[in-house]
Design a protein around this motif. Structure first.
Motif, short mmCIF file in Angstrom:
data_model
loop_
_atom_site.label_atom_id
_atom_site.label_comp_id
_atom_site.label_asym_id
_atom_site.label_seq_id
_atom_site.Cartn_x
_atom_site.Cartn_y
_atom_site.Cartn_z
N SER A 208 44.95 46.52 36.36
CA SER A 208 45.21 46.29 37.77
C SER A 208 46.19 45.13 37.93
O SER A 208 46.49 44.42 36.96
CB SER A 208 43.90 45.95 38.50
OG SER A 208 43.41 44.68 38.05
N GLU A 209 46.65 44.92 39.15
CA GLU A 209 47.52 43.78 39.41
C GLU A 209 46.83 42.47 39.03
O GLU A 209 47.43 41.59 38.41
CB GLU A 209 47.91 43.75 40.89
CG GLU A 209 48.82 42.60 41.26
CD GLU A 209 49.28 42.66 42.71
OE1 GLU A 209 49.96 41.72 43.15
OE2 GLU A 209 48.95 43.65 43.40
N ALA A 210 45.55 42.36 39.38
CA ALA A 210 44.80 41.15 39.05
C ALA A 210 44.63 40.99 37.55
O ALA A 210 44.69 39.87 37.01
CB ALA A 210 43.43 41.19 39.73
N ASP A 211 44.44 42.12 36.85
CA ASP A 211 44.30 42.06 35.39
C ASP A 211 45.57 41.51 34.75
O ASP A 211 45.51 40.67 33.84
CB ASP A 211 44.03 43.46 34.82
CG ASP A 211 42.66 44.01 35.19
OD1 ASP A 211 41.75 43.19 35.45
OD2 ASP A 211 42.53 45.24 35.22
N VAL A 212 46.72 42.01 35.20
CA VAL A 212 47.99 41.56 34.64
C VAL A 212 48.19 40.07 34.91
O VAL A 212 48.60 39.31 34.03
CB VAL A 212 49.17 42.38 35.21
CG1 VAL A 212 50.51 41.81 34.71
CG2 VAL A 212 49.04 43.85 34.80
N LEU A 213 47.89 39.65 36.12
CA LEU A 213 48.01 38.23 36.46
C LEU A 213 47.09 37.38 35.60
O LEU A 213 47.39 36.21 35.33
CB LEU A 213 47.70 38.00 37.94
CG LEU A 213 48.84 38.28 38.91
CD1 LEU A 213 48.36 38.15 40.35
CD2 LEU A 213 50.00 37.32 38.66
N GLY A 214 45.99 37.95 35.14
CA GLY A 214 45.10 37.22 34.27
C GLY A 214 45.64 37.04 32.86
O GLY A 214 45.17 36.18 32.12
#
Length: 323
Positions: A208-214
């Motif tokens: 997800s977008e949040a996963d990538v940002l992590g």
């Protein structure tokens, strides 16, 4: 400080079609497309993602170090880059392959159809990021689009050595597997994509977008005519519109110039907003030029155009750094 830029090095064959590609495509027959476009212009220019980024950094007074694989036919191109401030001492010269070629046709709407021949590029795996880092005293490595195996290898090398690095998969997202993409971006200080590449990367990795940002420090997403968005765990969301243009000649290399400007602005110590404004201005200058390395930066003109697009405060903040 020197910046290592690993990426493709190529010769661009750029053509112009005086019409619209979309008018030649029949929606229900795309499975059997067979088209030939009669073009009215051909120019041959120096290019490649890595070389384009290096040229832009050098134009802004930075110290770019180019990494990539080329053929023996690179000699004249290498002399040009060296004369314009690019360190080419760590470019690997293949004994058997030609330098890569990019063949691209652009229509009246600035849409493009292109093909890329890799040539010597797969031999980029023979390059050591560690050796170049220590030899040059670099403090940042940019892993941009070139051979996918080399991209993964070099990002892993950066993680193992504790080097700051930028992940910039761009055109190679279509070629790379989800596993390769995750291996490339994990641990990057900065991730570059455009908005379509952002969605494709998430789809192929299943993240997800949040996963990538992590997985990364900061994510920079270019939005075409809508500008650029910057977001990170410790960065308040920033949006910067495109810089005002005076003409539209050729979009080839616009993204590379943006990267060069933003990275240089950050090396100067500018805020994310200011650095993105520098990158957007440089991108517009490339859009106004046929060829990716056929522009020059004049201090007063660049400052004036920054003021025109982003205000006097922006120009005043950037002017002291322009050589």
């Amino acid at each position: 400080m020197p910046v290592l830029v690993a990426g493709s090095i190529a010769t661009d064959h750029l053509m112009h079609f005086p019409g619209s590609f979309s008018e030649q495509l029949i929606a229900d027959q795309l499975d059997k497309v067979s088209l030939s476009f009669l073009v009215d212009e051909l120019v041959i220019r120096r290019g490649g993602v890595g070389a384009n980024i290096c040229y832009g950094i050098a134009q802004l007074g930075g110290e770019p170090v180019l990494l990539g694989a080329v053929g023996a036919d690179f000699a004249e191109y290498g002399e040009f880059l060296t004369a314009h401030g690019v360190n080419c001492e760590h470019v690997y010269v293949s004994p058997s392959q030609h330098t890569a070629r990019f063949v691209c046709t652009t229509d009246e709407q600035m849409c493009q159809i292109g093909s890329f021949y890799a040539g010597a590029m797969p031999e980029s795996t023979r390059i050591s990021i560690t050796d170049a880092w220590h030899a040059t005293g670099a403090d940042l490595a940019v892993i941009s689009a070139y051979d996918p195996d080399a991209m993964v290898q070099h990002s892993a090398e950066c993680r193992e050595q504790g080097f700051r690095f930028v992940a910039d998969p761009s055109q190679q997202i279509a070629r790379m597997s989800g596993e390769q993409l995750r291996a490339l971006v994990e641990g990057a200080d900065l991730l570059f994509t455009n908005d379509y590449e952002k969605s494709l990367l998430e789809s192929k990795t299943g993240l997800s977008e949040a996963d990538v940002l992590g997985l990364v420090g900061v994510r920079v997403t270019t939005l075409g005519s809508k500008g650029v968005e910057i977001v990170g765990a410790d960065v308040e969301r920033v949006h910067v519109p495109v810089a005002a243009e005076r003409a539209r000649q050729d979009p080839t290399g616009v993204g590379d110039a943006f990267r060069a400007g933003l990275l240089t602005g950050r090396e100067w110590g500018l805020s994310w907003e200011r650095a993105a404004q520098v990158g957007s201005m440089l991108a517009t200058m490339v859009l106004e030029t046929v060829g990716t390395q056929d522009y020059t930066i004049a201090k007063d003109e660049f400052s004036s155009r920054l003021a025109e697009s982003y205000g006097d405060d922006c120009a005043a903040d950037v002017l002291p750094y322009l050589s």
